[in-house]
Design an enzyme around this catalytic site. Structure first.
Site, short mmCIF file in Angstrom:
data_model
loop_
_atom_site.label_atom_id
_atom_site.label_comp_id
_atom_site.label_asym_id
_atom_site.label_seq_id
_atom_site.Cartn_x
_atom_site.Cartn_y
_atom_site.Cartn_z
N ARG A 174 -11.74 -9.77 -3.09
CA ARG A 174 -11.49 -9.19 -1.66
C ARG A 174 -11.18 -7.72 -1.76
O ARG A 174 -10.25 -7.46 -2.73
CB ARG A 174 -10.31 -10.03 -0.87
CG ARG A 174 -10.12 -9.31 0.36
CD ARG A 174 -8.94 -8.35 0.29
NE ARG A 174 -8.39 -7.97 1.56
CZ ARG A 174 -7.40 -6.84 1.81
NH1 ARG A 174 -7.04 -6.36 0.87
NH2 ARG A 174 -7.27 -6.73 3.13
N VAL A 175 -11.69 -6.83 -1.04
CA VAL A 175 -11.29 -5.61 -1.02
C VAL A 175 -10.96 -5.19 0.42
O VAL A 175 -11.60 -5.49 1.26
CB VAL A 175 -12.51 -4.65 -1.80
CG1 VAL A 175 -12.31 -3.22 -1.29
CG2 VAL A 175 -12.89 -4.89 -3.09
N GLY A 176 -10.05 -4.24 0.49
CA GLY A 176 -9.44 -3.95 1.65
C GLY A 176 -9.71 -2.65 2.06
O GLY A 176 -10.66 -1.94 1.54
N ASP A 177 -9.03 -1.80 2.76
CA ASP A 177 -9.56 -0.48 3.40
C ASP A 177 -8.99 0.65 2.50
O ASP A 177 -9.68 1.58 2.37
CB ASP A 177 -8.68 -0.24 4.54
CG ASP A 177 -7.05 -0.25 4.52
OD1 ASP A 177 -6.64 -1.37 4.01
OD2 ASP A 177 -6.49 0.72 4.93
N THR A 183 -1.89 1.94 6.52
CA THR A 183 -1.69 0.83 5.67
C THR A 183 -1.58 -0.58 6.63
O THR A 183 -1.90 -0.26 7.57
CB THR A 183 -0.08 0.97 5.28
OG1 THR A 183 0.49 -0.07 4.51
CG2 THR A 183 0.76 1.29 6.45
N GLY A 184 -1.43 -1.63 6.19
CA GLY A 184 -1.64 -2.85 6.91
C GLY A 184 -2.64 -3.57 6.54
O GLY A 184 -3.17 -3.71 5.28
N HIS A 185 -3.11 -4.44 7.56
CA HIS A 185 -4.37 -5.36 7.52
C HIS A 185 -5.48 -4.47 7.25
O HIS A 185 -6.14 -4.01 8.14
CB HIS A 185 -4.39 -6.49 8.46
CG HIS A 185 -3.42 -7.40 8.56
ND1 HIS A 185 -2.81 -7.55 9.75
CD2 HIS A 185 -2.84 -7.75 7.52
CE1 HIS A 185 -1.51 -8.47 9.40
NE2 HIS A 185 -1.66 -8.59 8.08
N GLY A 186 -6.11 -4.37 6.06
CA GLY A 186 -7.25 -3.49 5.78
C GLY A 186 -8.65 -3.87 6.37
O GLY A 186 -9.54 -3.00 6.89
N THR A 225 0.54 -1.44 0.08
CA THR A 225 0.13 0.03 -0.03
C THR A 225 0.86 1.38 0.08
O THR A 225 1.95 1.13 0.54
CB THR A 225 -0.97 0.05 1.23
OG1 THR A 225 -1.41 -1.28 1.40
CG2 THR A 225 -2.03 1.03 1.24
N1 GLY Z 1 -4.00 -2.12 3.55
C1 GLY Z 1 -4.25 -2.74 2.37
C2 GLY Z 1 -5.22 -3.82 2.19
O1 GLY Z 1 -5.42 -4.31 3.17
O2 GLY Z 1 -5.68 -4.10 1.18
#
Ligand code: GLY
Length: 245
Positions: A130-133, A153-156, A102
């Site tokens: 899958r869509v993140g943040d 950034t990181g786990h969306g 990201t």
């Molecule tokens: N922060 C990016 C994602 O989780 O896709």
């Protein structure tokens, strides 16, 4: 990030991006394939459509209609990694293993106006669709020109769970510094992770924030993230502070 991004579990590079300007104009694309610069398509969504978000095939059709070139984004190195991953097909997003790419940017211009953008190929080997943040205004990016801007950034999934960047901006509205606002948002993730019985060691999220005065800050769940600052004094690369020591 488009070209060179890691693919999903089906070997497809799918991209998410969003943009927000000082007038609260917004544009976003999610699960967009074959276009090298998804952020530019998000900008076209903002500038040329009555909508704020286009996804998948519709986003691709729009991009092509706007003159973007359809390209193969799966580079040899990423394809090799994906084929290696296929041997076990184990999907375990790990903190700070380089499993996402990201890029978030927030800016205060010479007129004192705030804006921002965020772009990613998302978590490596994610489920297709899958869509993140990162393409979600309020989660991966938020700008309020009266207050400040934040990106994540990181786990969306964890960022979406707390509508992270909107939260950071609202905390700045309440008087918190950018640093304190990032810390409080991270602490909310820490608390929810514990409440949900999950292991914090498996999670990484980082926020950066900037306020109207040009003050900035950053905080992460774990170490390993850094951010770049460009101002009148030059360029700096700063290691972000973090919770899990
Ligand atoms: N922060 C990016 C994602 O989780 O896709």
């Amino acid at each position: 990030m488009g070209y060179g991004g890691r693919p999903d579990r089906d070997g497809r590079v799918t991209l998410d991006a969003c943009i927000m300007d000082e007038f609260s104009n917004i544009g976003s694309v999610a699960c967009l394939e074959h276009i090298k610069h998804p952020i530019s398509v998000a900008r076209m969504v903002m500038e040329k459509t009555p909508h704020v978000m286009l996804v998948g095939e519709g986003a691709l059709q729009f991009a092509i209609a706007q003159g973007f070139k359809k390209e193969n984004l799966l580079v040899e190195a990423s394809e090799k990694e994906w084929k290696e991953w296929l041997k076990t097909s184990e999907y375990l997003p790990k903190a700070n293993i380089e499993n996402h790419d990201t890029i978030g940017m927030i800016a205060l211009d010479a007129h004192g106006n705030l804006s921002g953008a965020c772009t990613t190929s998302g978590m490596a080997f994610k489920m297709h669709g899958r869509v993140g943040d990162s393409p979600i205004i309020g989660a991966g990016l938020y700008v309020d020109n009266e207050i400040g801007a934040a990106t994540a950034t990181g786990h969306g999934e964890e960022v979406i769970r707390i509508t992270g960047c909107h939260l950071v901006v609202e905390l700045m509205r309440q008087g918190k510094s950018p640093q304190k606002a990032c810390e409080e948002a991270v602490m909310r993730i820490v608390k929810l992770t514990k409440n949900r019985g999950k292991n914090l060691k498996d999670i990484q999220v980082g926020f950066i924030a900037l306020n109207k005065k040009g003050e900035y800050g950053s905080y992460c769940v774990q170490g390993g993230f850094n951010y770049a600052v460009h101002d009148a004094t030059g360029n700096k690369l700063i290691d972000a502070n973090y919770f899990l020591k």
